[in-house]
Write a protein that holds these residues in place. Sequence first.
Motif, PDB file in Angstrom:
ATOM      1  N   ILE A  57     101.677  45.236  -0.721  1.00  0.00           N
ATOM      2  CA  ILE A  57     101.994  45.807   0.593  1.00  0.00           C
ATOM      3  C   ILE A  57     101.677  44.757   1.647  1.00  0.00           C
ATOM      4  O   ILE A  57     100.548  44.264   1.719  1.00  0.00           O
ATOM      5  N   LYS A  65      98.805  49.427   6.824  1.00  0.00           N
ATOM      6  CA  LYS A  65      98.656  49.197   5.380  1.00  0.00           C
ATOM      7  C   LYS A  65      97.402  49.868   4.819  1.00  0.00           C
ATOM      8  O   LYS A  65      97.461  50.609   3.831  1.00  0.00           O
ATOM      9  N   ASP A 171      92.418  46.567  -1.523  1.00  0.00           N
ATOM     10  CA  ASP A 171      92.598  46.275  -0.100  1.00  0.00           C
ATOM     11  C   ASP A 171      91.868  44.990   0.279  1.00  0.00           C
ATOM     12  O   ASP A 171      90.694  45.008   0.637  1.00  0.00           O
ATOM     13  N   VAL A 202      97.071  45.391  -1.118  1.00  0.00           N
ATOM     14  CA  VAL A 202      97.261  45.000   0.278  1.00  0.00           C
ATOM     15  C   VAL A 202      96.650  43.616   0.451  1.00  0.00           C
ATOM     16  O   VAL A 202      95.479  43.402   0.120  1.00  0.00           O
TER      17      VAL A 202
END
Length: 243
Positions: A57, A65, A171, A202
């Motif tokens: 992403i 995000k 993330d 992400v």
Amino acid sequence: MSNKIALTCNHVSIDYRDISHMSLAKSIRRGGVPRSTIVRAVNDVSFEVKQGEIVGIVGRNGSGKTTLLRSIAGIFQPDEGNIDTHGNRVSLMAIGIGFNGNNTGRENILKSGMLLGCSYDYVKERMDEIIEFSELGDFIDRPVRTYSSGMYSKLSFSVTAILDTDIMLVDEVLSVGDEHFRQKSFAKMEELMCSDRTVLIVSHATNTLDKFCDRVLWINDGQFMKIGPTSEVLEEYNLSQQL
């Protein structure tokens, strides 16, 4: 990769209240109740992810995000639309979330594993493997609040990568920590690519996404821009950053 759908996001929109513009003094003058502005962080985003697929992403800072990832993890619910994980267990790997700072690393491994739906005996069985992978040494028995961000990310990655959840959400954690541990994490990700584990990553490091991802989702200011083959989407995204 299976044709079975592991994750569905259907017209997902997520709002948050912004009070950053309100000073404390102004708030007190108004009776201590600041007026807030509703900001739409994610707006009408839809996509599906197959079992065993690795999806990146991308988007500028503030594009939604992390908000989307945390909603998939169940930390909060969408304001509109719905997210279906199709009965899969989901784990989120992110700095500053998921651990109790007053508990030791060892205690957090156990509690995190059980929150992910793993049995007490299973987490205990994998405990030594997690601790060894994290390379935290004696710090594993110290409170997590004493950890640096790099140490926190090592523990977070180790718990999430080694305990067998169906969907792993990452993330920015792969960009934190020393070079040795980053390479070790990349090797573990390559191992996961050969499994049925579904992964969403992400990252601002497009070279990392290019290396690991089957497809990439591009979000801009909360809006769905495109999802498709990694090289194709990253090329368009990188060109947009030069404008």
